[in-house]
Write a protein that holds these residues in place. Structure first.
Motif, PDB file in Angstrom:
ATOM      1  N   ALA B 217      -4.198   6.845  -0.925  1.00  0.00           N
ATOM      2  CA  ALA B 217      -5.379   6.060  -1.309  1.00  0.00           C
ATOM      3  C   ALA B 217      -6.146   6.649  -2.490  1.00  0.00           C
ATOM      4  O   ALA B 217      -6.956   5.956  -3.097  1.00  0.00           O
ATOM      5  N   GLY B 238      -6.107   4.318  -7.468  1.00  0.00           N
ATOM      6  CA  GLY B 238      -6.698   4.761  -6.208  1.00  0.00           C
ATOM      7  C   GLY B 238      -8.183   5.051  -6.331  1.00  0.00           C
ATOM      8  O   GLY B 238      -8.774   4.934  -7.412  1.00  0.00           O
ATOM      9  N   THR B 317      -8.252   0.847  -5.353  1.00  0.00           N
ATOM     10  CA  THR B 317      -6.936   1.073  -4.753  1.00  0.00           C
ATOM     11  C   THR B 317      -6.039  -0.129  -5.063  1.00  0.00           C
ATOM     12  O   THR B 317      -6.521  -1.225  -5.378  1.00  0.00           O
TER      13      THR B 317
END
Lengths: 405, 424
Positions: B217, B238, B317
């Motif tokens: 992430a 991310g 993300t």
């Protein structure tokens, strides 16, 4: 506004997963902590024997902390008990089904395991699931994704009153029309060596004797509990068995009690009770049983009892708590108290306290329920307070009657 | 008492602590200028090449500079809650409640706090010590106050002497939206008259960073750190970490009018749903996220054309930004293409428990100033993120009504609708 009823429970304690076993244990004056074996004031998560554990999907078992396991298993059991699983597959119902759960200590054990892993392997390759497991809201998402519920979820991290607060928040969401069904509850994994040190000033080195003149504190225990709350219309539509109806609640904060309890705790507890009675439109005489917080602390029990006495004026055979039987399960205790209230209403039985109360205040011993009694119970008042801090709450649960309005 | 007729809920105080600055004015001015506060998190001692540990830290924060009368609380406060105290105090002062406490019933004054990670910053070093051989006695009752969020709301209640409900929430990264939404509902239905609500977190610790890194992430950006968070841009990779707090004073409109309070805006709708799909990934069809937006709009009787701006979750993300874009398009239809959106995470990172509150505060400033702050680092159009994210430069807009959208782990979706205040 919608009426809110209780249609199912799932509870896991050191006794296992059976609701009947739990109720019988309370009625038969059995306890979690056998003095003959030497008192140890903690039931850690490791001591819970849970046959249903394997019913949890295998992948989830890899990263679930026991705190999540206990909440998750309780939800599975509650859904089974409420016979609502098939109904949750209906798109209209799942859209209005929420999960409202809480806890006090989150997934401490899983977090510690990752620190151990880093320490022992000198590697940074901790579990990729740490981010999922090591935060307070994990159980709500896990339950919702397993049962595909799509309503409003909430996570209450209010402390040891979290389970109670989840029930009142779930009740509100049904009353406000945001959800038709709520899985409300909590889970707690007491990690020996850490949680007991954090709470050591509240733990008893002898017995857990709430209100007793020799009280020293409580025992704490792991567990989980979920109650299925439903709008009455939904429960009627699916012809559900109804345990009881939640009638009212009110929460306040005795803000001066953050670090140390004082007389304000009595004042705020009494006010919460009176506001709750007012919302229900009833008098103290309409309450048949009071399930107080009863954490066995010198000061907390004293101030709480003052509030009860002020409102109920010596009413006899009134006060009962299941905490000495199962331990203070922190956030879960609100659900065990709710279960006790619901079963007392269902069986028209007042369960007896585990130990006879010898209170240090005059004329109060008769307020406690010392023997099992049959009684046509209509309403139960529950009280909750955080194990520290000044948050207090009151909730009234009543026998469901289709004639009430 | 419960009111049969729902009450109107208005915002009368704002407070914020962030890497963009402490205090609403500094925060807002720096946002509008598009200044990034993202750097390398040297505090984590990680190999930069491998982990690209980015974050927007609050530098040189001294709690007592802002709350000199709160020294006794320090042993009991996690850093996240120190941010919370400062943010809440600014909101409290901003609303000028202190002079009006006589007309506010103490037990109808609530506190609602959201946190994602709780006192993780306090607990992690102790956990390391414990694992390295210390006995459990290093965990004392002060850790109870620092780590368990239940006492965070109670600490604010103690400081501000409020006696109404204190509720701490913890659903996920959208948690301060959960706190605000619940507070809004409680005022609307008469449970409380006035409340402090918001969120705070200090989530920058090694364990937390690694877990998000291992989930894939966190940003893998290899350019300058300021460019690491790139919401809605095709080259995003991310999220980056942030920290801080944001708080509001919300109150019943009649109380605000009675005390001649300055009204920043009115909360008119709240929607919350769950994907019921996956623990970490958003649902690709974004149906339930869109549903949350529709619920908030329906509660406010708003049509898509009424929405002038959306303050997004916008984590940068790969999965969040397209899902959020799709949800907005499903909820607003064609009007989505005429609606500016934005993500301040591009400048201050993801502040976890504070994020939704900070982004809602930004939205309130948009309503007040009619300026939309930029989403910085936008470089390349992504067909799945094709809405107007006010790329790189702030812009004047006409804004009478705005939405806050937010999501998080466990599939939690939240939407809040806020309008400029108009008297009947």
């Amino acid at each position: 506004m919608e009426r809110c009823v209780i249609t199912g429970f799932g509870i896991v304690t050191y006794l296992g997963e059976s609701l009947d076993t739990l109720w019988n244990t309370l009625c038969e004056k059995k306890g979690a902590f056998d003095p003959a074996c030497g008192n140890h004031p903690v039931i850690s998560g490791d001591r819970l024997n849970l046959p249903s554990f394997t019913a949890i999907p295998r992948k989830k078992r890899l990263y679930f902390d026991k705190q999540v396991v206990f909440t998750f298993l309780s939800a599975m059991k509650a859904i089974e008990n409420a016979q609502i699983k098939e109904w949750l597959k209906n798109p209209d119902i799942k859209e209005k089904t929420g999960v409202v759960v809480g806890n006090k200590f989150a997934q401490v054990e899983f977090g510690i395991q990752q620190v151990v892993s880093m320490n022992e392997t000198k590697s940074l390759n901790i579990s990729p699931f740490t981010g999922i497991g090591y935060y307070f809201g994990g159980p709500a998402g896990e339950i919702a994704s397993e049962f595909k519920t799509k309503g409003q979820n909430d996570v209450l991290v209010t402390g040891s009153s979290a389970g109670f607060d989840c029930v009142t928040t779930g009740y509100d969401s049904i009353r406000y029309g945001r959800n038709h069904v709520v899985l409300a509850g909590a889970g707690e994994n007491i990690l020996s060596g850490i949680c007991d040190n954090i709470l050591k000033h509240k733990l008893s080195s002898g017995q857990y004797l709430p209100y007793h003149k020799n009280r020293q504190g409580c025992f704490i225990a792991s567990g989980g509990g979920i109650a299925v709350l439903e709008s009455l219309s939904m429960a009627k539509e699916r012809k559900a068995a109804i345990y009881a109806e939640i009638e009212a609640h009110h929460s306040l904060t005795a803000h001066s009690c953050l670090f140390e309890y004082n007389q304000d705790l009595t004042r705020y507890t009494e006010k919460a009770i009176r506001l709750c009675l007012e919302k229900s439109g009833i008098t103290p005489q309409d309450i048949d049983m009071v399930i107080p917080n009863a954490d066995g602390s010198k000061d907390g029990d004293h101030y709480e009892l003052q509030a009860i006495k002020n409102v109920f004026q010596g009413q006899k055979n009134l006060i009962y708590t299941p905490k000495p039987n199962v331990g203070h399960t922190l956030s879960v205790s609100g659900i065990i108290d709710l279960f006790t209230a619901a079963m007392s209403l269902k069986h028209r039985t007042l369960p007896p306290l585990l130990y006879p109360i010898d209170c240090d205040e005059e004329n109060t011993n008769s307020m406690f329920i010392s023997e099992k009694m049959d009684k046509n119970i209509k309403r139960v008042l529950m009280l909750q307070r955080n194990i520290v801090g000044g948050r207090v709450g009151a909730m009234i649960v009543k026998e469901y009657s289709c004639e009430d309005h | 008492m419960l009111y049969e007729k729902p009450r109107r809920v208005v915002i009368t105080g704002l407070g914020v602590v962030s890497a963009q600055g402490i205090g609403v004015n500094t925060f807002w001015n720096n946002l509008v200028q598009g200044i990034s506060r993202v750097g390398i998190l040297t505090c984590l001692n990680l190999d930069y090449e491998k982990y690209t540990p980015y974050g927007a830290e609050i530098k040189n924060f001294c709690f007592l500079d802002h709350c000199p009368d709160a020294e006794k609380y320090i042993p009991y406060l996690d850093v996240g809650m120190q941010y919370g105290f400062v943010g809440a105090q600014e909101a409290y002062r901003d609303s000028q409640i202190a002079k009006d406490r006589d007309c506010i019933e103490e037990d109808r004054f609530g506190v609602y706090v959201g946190t994602t990670t709780g006192g993780i910053l306090s607990a992690f070093p102790k956990s390391k010590e414990y694992v390295e051989g210390h006995d459990g006695s290093i965990f004392d009752d002060k850790m109870l106050y620092k780590y368990c969020p239940g006492l965070w709301a109670a600490q604010l209640a103690h400081y501000f002497k409020t006696g109404g409900p204190t509720k701490s929430f913890g659903i996920s990264c959208s948690v301060s939206g959960e706190a605000i939404g619940n507070c809004y509902q409680d005022i609307k239905h008469g449970v409380v008259d006035i409340a402090l609500c918001g969120g705070c977190d200090a989530p920058i610790i090694l364990l937390n960073f690694l877990s998000f890194y291992l989930l894939g992430a966190t940003s893998r950006w290899t350019g300058s750190p300021e460019g690491a968070c790139r919401p809605f841009s095709k080259d995003r990779s991310g999220m980056v970490f942030g920290e801080g707090s944001a708080f509001f004073v919300l109150e019943d409109l009649e109380l605000a009018k009675k005390r001649n309070a300055r009204i920043y805006g009115e909360i008119v709708g709240f929607g919350a749903t769950c994907d019921g799909y996956h623990m970490t990934a958003p649902s690709e069809d974004a149906e339930d996220y869109a549903k949350a937006i529709k619920i908030a709009m329906a509660e406010a009787s708003l049509q898509p054309e009424d929405i002038d701006y959306i303050s997004c979750h916008g984590t940068s993300t790969l999965l969040n930004d397209p899902a959020e874009t799709l949800a907005i398009k499903k909820a607003l239809g064609k009007h989505a293409y005429n609606t500016p959106i934005g993500s301040i995470k591009s400048m201050i990172g993801h502040t976890f428990g504070a994020a939704t509150a900070m982004e809602m505060l930004t939205m309130v400033k948009v309503l007040q100033t009619q300026i939309a702050p930029p989403t910085i680092n936008y470089a390349e159009k992504d067909e799945s993120c094709d809405l107007d994210c006010v790329p790189n430069v702030a812009r004047p807009i006409q804004c009478d009504c705005a939405l806050k959208t937010s999501t998080g782990f466990g599939g939690a979706n939240i939407a809040l609708a806020v309008k400029r205040y108009e008297d009947d």
